[in-house]
Design a protein around this motif. Structure first.
Motif, mmCIF file in Angstrom:
data_model
loop_
_atom_site.group_PDB
_atom_site.id
_atom_site.type_symbol
_atom_site.label_atom_id
_atom_site.label_comp_id
_atom_site.label_asym_id
_atom_site.label_seq_id
_atom_site.Cartn_x
_atom_site.Cartn_y
_atom_site.Cartn_z
ATOM 1 N N ASN A 225 -4.807 8.608 -6.762
ATOM 2 C CA ASN A 225 -5.887 7.739 -7.238
ATOM 3 C C ASN A 225 -6.470 8.332 -8.518
ATOM 4 O OD1 ASN A 225 -5.732 6.038 -5.004
ATOM 5 N ND2 ASN A 225 -7.227 7.238 -3.816
ATOM 6 N N PHE A 226 -7.132 7.495 -9.307
ATOM 7 C CA PHE A 226 -7.813 7.994 -10.509
ATOM 8 C C PHE A 226 -9.288 7.635 -10.375
ATOM 9 C CE2 PHE A 226 -8.925 7.667 -15.125
ATOM 10 C CZ PHE A 226 -8.613 8.969 -15.480
ATOM 11 N N TRP B 242 -7.275 12.762 -11.238
ATOM 12 C CA TRP B 242 -6.232 12.246 -10.344
ATOM 13 C C TRP B 242 -6.386 12.939 -9.006
ATOM 14 C CZ3 TRP B 242 -3.519 8.064 -11.778
ATOM 15 C CH2 TRP B 242 -3.525 7.736 -13.130
ATOM 16 N N ARG B 243 -6.635 12.150 -7.965
ATOM 17 C CA ARG B 243 -7.007 12.739 -6.671
ATOM 18 C C ARG B 243 -6.205 12.109 -5.524
ATOM 19 N NH1 ARG B 243 -13.449 11.794 -6.207
ATOM 20 N NH2 ARG B 243 -14.082 12.360 -8.311
ATOM 21 N N ASP B 244 -6.000 12.918 -4.474
ATOM 22 C CA ASP B 244 -5.466 12.375 -3.218
ATOM 23 C C ASP B 244 -6.525 11.533 -2.519
ATOM 24 O OD1 ASP B 244 -2.822 13.185 -2.772
ATOM 25 O OD2 ASP B 244 -3.498 15.256 -2.488
ATOM 26 N N ALA B 245 -6.105 10.715 -1.571
ATOM 27 C CA ALA B 245 -7.083 10.068 -0.686
ATOM 28 C C ALA B 245 -7.796 11.170 0.094
ATOM 29 C CB ALA B 245 -6.372 9.122 0.268
ATOM 30 N N ASN C 158 5.692 7.331 -3.040
ATOM 31 C CA ASN C 158 4.514 7.050 -2.219
ATOM 32 C C ASN C 158 3.237 7.351 -2.985
ATOM 33 O OD1 ASN C 158 3.797 9.908 -1.464
ATOM 34 N ND2 ASN C 158 5.885 9.755 -0.640
ATOM 35 N N VAL C 159 2.165 6.739 -2.514
ATOM 36 C CA VAL C 159 0.869 6.807 -3.202
ATOM 37 C C VAL C 159 -0.211 7.003 -2.135
ATOM 38 C CG1 VAL C 159 1.555 5.348 -5.171
ATOM 39 C CG2 VAL C 159 0.659 4.275 -3.098
ATOM 40 N N PRO C 160 -1.441 7.300 -2.541
ATOM 41 C CA PRO C 160 -2.484 7.521 -1.526
ATOM 42 C C PRO C 160 -2.745 6.283 -0.678
ATOM 43 C CG PRO C 160 -3.194 8.330 -3.671
ATOM 44 C CD PRO C 160 -1.926 7.566 -3.908
ATOM 45 N N ASP C 161 -2.974 6.516 0.598
ATOM 46 C CA ASP C 161 -3.423 5.440 1.480
ATOM 47 C C ASP C 161 -4.932 5.607 1.618
ATOM 48 O OD1 ASP C 161 -3.429 3.261 3.043
ATOM 49 O OD2 ASP C 161 -2.440 4.177 4.782
#
Ligand code: NAD
Length: 493
Positions: A15-16, A21-24, A43-46
């Protein structure tokens, strides 16, 4: 299907929020799948409500300083962002093709199309004029000025992963709003790459924030924005049921809304039409993006005197379309977005056949012959369509053109309007009286007259009835992100 980029760092997996730029917060991840096969390739943060809240905090904190910049400064940022999108266009097109399944040539077109909105709103940012109003009493000055609405939440669909989000973020930033965004779960990578380019173009921290989420987590994530009184506007493109839900749930905080929702576009060919032009227009409008666009003709009405000739010409063109993997240079139709989408198309075609339709070409799922998965559907023309079929009332969202025969102008207009939707409509005729009559009677926000490709950054795009409200693009598109403030100064006599 590989994803080879000149700049691999454009594929982001976080995420931004507030310039970082951060994890969930939960650490959860959600897969991004190959449309042809369903296999995970990234894959991307949920994200969850707490991530959305952090994004809203950042957008709220950044709002005052962003709105206080001059319109020229905001425009300059948008111009740099536009230049970055164009410069990285080939990489963006590859990301779009990879996650959405659109053939590469079309993905390049989408990059140019999406970029055109960023350029347009860079130009419009400096023209957000108000009015001096002639005062009706002595000693007063009255004026109307336009101001940004505040923090905007953008929720976008998968079918144009770049253009749909660009045409929301660009006018919002031009107006002086700050943004929180959630792209569709099927296609988050393009949106993240766009945000990366905005960061590189020098966007201040907090002005644009993005969180990704799975289908399961999306309602809770977006609900945190719906309940948040600091979020002053929801801009949404997607299905009508979700649009209605967003309208209901944002009522408590009375947000401004732009809803670009589903369609059920009629395409009418009158007996005086230039048939070749009509076939070309239908090919452009119907088969772009494999029929997965909200302005795709869903019902093709052909007047009885030219029905057979039109059907023959159409079938010849449709049967010649090349179906193949999105990355193959000569593919014209790629895979559908996922297995569910192909199942819906199959259901619609089976139902149409059960109600008396005939397959003129296509009508089946495709496999083998260089196709890399099960999610391909043959470009299809159905004859003898009627209003008992599911495809009369529901969007098929696939490469299926059902032909309905009609005799009378008034009847076809009544049929065309017999839907809760009103996004796009098309018709072909060379009779100028008929053209003006039909154009004024069709209940639709966008009308193509002897034209199948109607979208443009300079034009107001949006629907009527249950296709939503608000307009994107054009000078009207900026107004959707502003409100009018009336100033009255007295004591001047
Ligand atoms: P969708 O409504 O299922 O999803 C759109 C977005 O809404 C996605 O980001 C999704 O995650 C999010 N969403 C889903 N459920 C939600 C919830 N409960 N709360 C908050 N957000 C939620 O639509 P889709 O399948 O992605 O897109 C296809 C639809 O979009 C079609 O109906 C098509 O006509 C329409 N569409 C309209 C336009 C337009 O401009 N009018 C453009 C493209 C697509």
């Amino acid at each position: 299907m590989s994803l080879t980029l000149t700049r691999p760092e454009l594929v982001r997996s976080h995420n931004f929020i507030a310039g970082l730029w951060r994890d969930a917060l939960s650490g959860g991840r959600h897969p991004v799948s190959d449309p042809a096969t369903g296999a995970e390739f990234a894959n991307v943060p949920d994200s969850a409500a707490a991530d959305a809240q952090a994004a809203a905090d950042a957008a709220h904190a950044a709002f005052d300083s962003w709105r206080d910049r001059t319109a020229r400064e905001r425009a300059q940022f948008l111009k740099r962002w536009h230049a970055a999108i164009v410069a990285n266009g080939e990489d963006l097109a590859r990301i779009i093709s990879r996650e959405q399944g659109k053939p590469l040539a079309e993905a390049r077109g989408e990059v140019a199309y999406g970029a055109s909105y960023v350029e347009w709103f860079a130009e419009e940012a400096v023209r957000a004029y108000g009015d001096m109003i002639p005062a009706l009493m002595p000693g007063k000055r009255m004026m109307a000025v336009k101001e940004p609405v505040g923090v905007v939440a953008a929720v976008t669909p998968w079918n144009f992963p770049l253009a749909m989000i660009a045409r929301k973020i660009a006018p919002a930033l031009a107006a002086g709003c700050t943004v929180v965004a959630k792209p569709a779960e099927d296609t988050p990578l393009t949106a993240l790459a766009l945000v990366r380019l905005a960061e590189e173009a020098g966007l201040p921290a907090g002005v644009l924030n993005i969180v990704t989420a799975s289908r399961g987590q999306t309602p809770a994530t977006v609900a945190s924005w719906l309940a948040d009184p600091r979020v002053r506007k929801i801009t949404f493109t997607g299905s009508t049921p979700v649009g209605k839900y967003l309208a209901r749930e944002s009522a408590d905080t009375l947000k401004k809304l732009s809803l670009e929702l589903g369609g059920n576009a009629p395409f009418i060919v009158f007996d005086d039409a230039d048939l070749d032009a009509a076939v070309t227009g239908l090919m452009a409008a119907k088969f772009r993006n494999g029929g997965q666009t909200c302005v795709c003709p869903n019902r093709v009405y052909v007047q009885s005197g030219i029905y057979d000739a039109f059907a023959r010409k159409l079938v010849e063109r449709v049967a010649a379309l090349r179906v193949g993997p999105a990355t193959r240079d000569d593919s014209q139709i790629g895979p559908m977005i996922n297995a569910r989408a192909v199942e819906k198309i199959e259901r619609h075609v089976e139902d149409a056949l059960a109600h008396g339709a005939t397959v003129l070409t296509g009508g089946r799922r495709l496999s083998g012959d260089g196709l890399d998965g099960p999610n391909y559907y043959a470009p299809t023309v159905l004859g003898d369509a009627n209003r008992e079929m599911a495809l009369f009332s529901e969007e098929t969202f696939g490469p299926v053109a059902p032909l309905f025969k009609f005799d009378d102008d008034a009847d076809v207009i009544r049929e065309a309007n017999d839907t809760p939707f009103g996004l796009a409509a098309y018709f072909y005729s060379t009779d100028v009286r008929r053209i003006w009559r039909v154009a004024s009677r069709l209940e639709s926000g966008v009308i193509g007259i002897n034209e199948g490709a109607v979208s443009s950054e300079a034009a107001p795009f949006g629907g009527v009835k249950e296709s939503g409200y608000g307009r994107e693009g054009s000078r009207y598109g900026l107004d959707d992100y502003m409100h009018v403030k009336y100033l009255c100064q007295g004591g001047l006599a």
